[in-house]
Design a protein around this motif. Structure first.
Motif, PDB file in Angstrom:
ATOM      1  N   CYS A  54       0.837  -1.206   0.000  1.00  0.00           N
ATOM      2  CA  CYS A  54       0.000   0.000   0.000  1.00  0.00           C
ATOM      3  C   CYS A  54       0.871   1.256   0.000  1.00  0.00           C
ATOM      4  O   CYS A  54       0.590   2.229  -0.706  1.00  0.00           O
ATOM      5  CB  CYS A  54      -0.922   0.004   1.216  1.00  0.00           C
ATOM      6  N   SER A  55       1.944   1.245   0.787  1.00  0.00           N
ATOM      7  CA  SER A  55       2.781   2.437   0.928  1.00  0.00           C
ATOM      8  C   SER A  55       3.480   2.816  -0.371  1.00  0.00           C
ATOM      9  O   SER A  55       3.896   3.970  -0.542  1.00  0.00           O
ATOM     10  CB  SER A  55       3.806   2.235   2.043  1.00  0.00           C
ATOM     11  N   ARG A  56       3.600   1.872  -1.297  1.00  0.00           N
ATOM     12  CA  ARG A  56       4.248   2.172  -2.569  1.00  0.00           C
ATOM     13  C   ARG A  56       3.437   3.142  -3.428  1.00  0.00           C
ATOM     14  O   ARG A  56       3.948   3.671  -4.426  1.00  0.00           O
ATOM     15  CB  ARG A  56       4.501   0.872  -3.338  1.00  0.00           C
ATOM     16  N   TYR A  57       2.192   3.390  -3.043  1.00  0.00           N
ATOM     17  CA  TYR A  57       1.342   4.327  -3.784  1.00  0.00           C
ATOM     18  C   TYR A  57       1.304   5.701  -3.117  1.00  0.00           C
ATOM     19  O   TYR A  57       0.598   6.598  -3.588  1.00  0.00           O
ATOM     20  CB  TYR A  57      -0.076   3.759  -3.915  1.00  0.00           C
ATOM     21  N   ASP A  58       2.051   5.883  -2.023  1.00  0.00           N
ATOM     22  CA  ASP A  58       2.017   7.161  -1.314  1.00  0.00           C
ATOM     23  C   ASP A  58       2.507   8.316  -2.171  1.00  0.00           C
ATOM     24  O   ASP A  58       2.076   9.463  -1.985  1.00  0.00           O
ATOM     25  CB  ASP A  58       2.878   7.087  -0.035  1.00  0.00           C
ATOM     26  N   ASP A  59       3.446   8.048  -3.084  1.00  0.00           N
ATOM     27  CA  ASP A  59       3.999   9.123  -3.896  1.00  0.00           C
ATOM     28  C   ASP A  59       3.337   9.230  -5.263  1.00  0.00           C
ATOM     29  O   ASP A  59       3.870   9.870  -6.169  1.00  0.00           O
ATOM     30  CB  ASP A  59       5.513   8.946  -4.057  1.00  0.00           C
ATOM     31  N   LYS A  60       2.172   8.603  -5.402  1.00  0.00           N
ATOM     32  CA  LYS A  60       1.427   8.662  -6.661  1.00  0.00           C
ATOM     33  C   LYS A  60       0.142   9.465  -6.448  1.00  0.00           C
ATOM     34  O   LYS A  60      -0.567   9.273  -5.453  1.00  0.00           O
ATOM     35  CB  LYS A  60       1.092   7.260  -7.173  1.00  0.00           C
ATOM     36  N   LEU A  61      -0.158  10.363  -7.357  1.00  0.00           N
ATOM     37  CA  LEU A  61      -1.370  11.166  -7.258  1.00  0.00           C
ATOM     38  C   LEU A  61      -2.607  10.289  -7.426  1.00  0.00           C
ATOM     39  O   LEU A  61      -2.658   9.415  -8.293  1.00  0.00           O
ATOM     40  CB  LEU A  61      -1.369  12.268  -8.308  1.00  0.00           C
ATOM     41  N   TYR A  62      -3.606  10.519  -6.582  1.00  0.00           N
ATOM     42  CA  TYR A  62      -4.895   9.835  -6.718  1.00  0.00           C
ATOM     43  C   TYR A  62      -5.977  10.904  -6.619  1.00  0.00           C
ATOM     44  O   TYR A  62      -6.100  11.576  -5.601  1.00  0.00           O
ATOM     45  CB  TYR A  62      -5.082   8.779  -5.625  1.00  0.00           C
ATOM     46  N   ASP A  63      -6.762  11.088  -7.691  1.00  0.00           N
ATOM     47  CA  ASP A  63      -7.764  12.157  -7.770  1.00  0.00           C
ATOM     48  C   ASP A  63      -7.134  13.515  -7.463  1.00  0.00           C
ATOM     49  O   ASP A  63      -7.713  14.360  -6.762  1.00  0.00           O
ATOM     50  CB  ASP A  63      -8.930  11.893  -6.806  1.00  0.00           C
ATOM     51  N   GLY A  64      -5.903  13.697  -7.961  1.00  0.00           N
ATOM     52  CA  GLY A  64      -5.231  14.982  -7.815  1.00  0.00           C
ATOM     53  C   GLY A  64      -4.598  15.225  -6.466  1.00  0.00           C
ATOM     54  O   GLY A  64      -4.119  16.339  -6.201  1.00  0.00           O
TER      55      GLY A  64
END
Length: 272
Positions: free
Chosen positions: A59-69
């Motif tokens: 899950c933490s691997r998505y912390d640096d990816k934008l989600y809904d801006g």
């Protein structure tokens, strides 16, 4: 058969796979694709103390990816009784900032745990046994014997129901003697309290010094303690043991005591 691929995890139990090539010209033709793949467990040694769960790492691997801006701090979302249809091998994560969950990947990485006795393989939750064999139904008995009948030990079951507790302090629940195994401690209902474990010298292993521990594995007293929260929000601490030294279970009370259940096994004929 091809050579085994590298393990999907470096610790905590992963999956290695291999394939075999098949030609339609061979006698009988090709078997279904599932018959041309094999899986085995690998890297089964416990991860180091304080390690985040494998699902939390994903899950933490998505912390640096934008989600809904926006950027979010993602933590695992585990299906509860209100969401029984969620695939436990899909990567559902919860936004710490906005408290909504989303599917960030159609499948978790092979080797991610699903339930107490399951492991994700190709997006499906499959059982594995105490013998380390995928799809095996063998389980440890109450005495810690793989495939045993619980005849070599006695099991002690008890509850801590005292309501006269000190708020904001650690309250002793039970002392578990050295040699005990298959320890399980859990809240009877979900609360804002914290379960804690300290060794015989008073050194905390889980949730000590008024600092909450993250879910994960913690070494102490000669064994590994697993600290987690179940689907209903109740805290659970387990340890296979046997304990090399006594431990003290306590309750860091932030609210009233709603009840603590604990159980452990002792060798037949020993002092409870």
């Amino acid at each position: 058969w091809e050579r085994w691929e590298s393990c999907s995890r470096s610790c905590g139990g992963g999956i290695a796979r291999r394939r075999r090539e098949c030609s339609e010209s061979e006698a009988g033709g090709c078997e279904p694709d599932t018959a041309n793949r094999e899986f085995r467990l690998c890297s089964i040694r416990p991860c180091s103390q304080g390690s985040n769960s494998f699902r939390a790492v994903q899950c933490s691997r998505y912390d640096d990816k934008l989600y809904d801006g926006k950027y979010h701090t993602w933590i695992p979302y585990i299906s509860n009784n209100q969401n029984p249809k969620l695939n436990p091998c899909e990567l559902f994560c919860l936004s710490s900032e906005e408290s909504f969950y989303r599917s960030l990947s159609p499948s978790v990485i092979d080797g991610t745990r699903c339930g107490s006795d399951g492991i994700c393989v190709d997006g499906q939750c499959r059982p594995f046994g105490c013998d380390g064999i995928l799809d095996s139904r063998k389980r440890f008995d109450e005495c810690g014997v793989c495939g045993g009948d619980s005849s070599t030990c006695i099991v002690i079951l008890n509850e801590f129901l005292d309501t006269n507790v000190r708020i904001g302090e650690y309250n002793a629940v039970a002392r578990i003697l050295a040699g005990s195994q298959n320890l399980r401690v859990s809240e009877n209902v979900a609360t804002t309290n914290y379960l804690a474990v300290a060794d015989a010298n008073g050194v905390f292993i889980v949730n000590g010094n008024f600092r909450p521990s993250s879910p994960g594995s913690y070494e102490g007293a000669g064994t590994v303690f697993q600290y987690s929260t179940d689907a209903s929000g109740k805290e659970v601490i387990t340890a296979a043991g046997p304990l090399r030294q006594s431990v003290v279970i306590s309750l860091w009370c932030r609210a009233g005591n709603q009840g603590i259940s604990y159980s452990y096994a002792r060798p037949t004929g020993s002092v409870p």
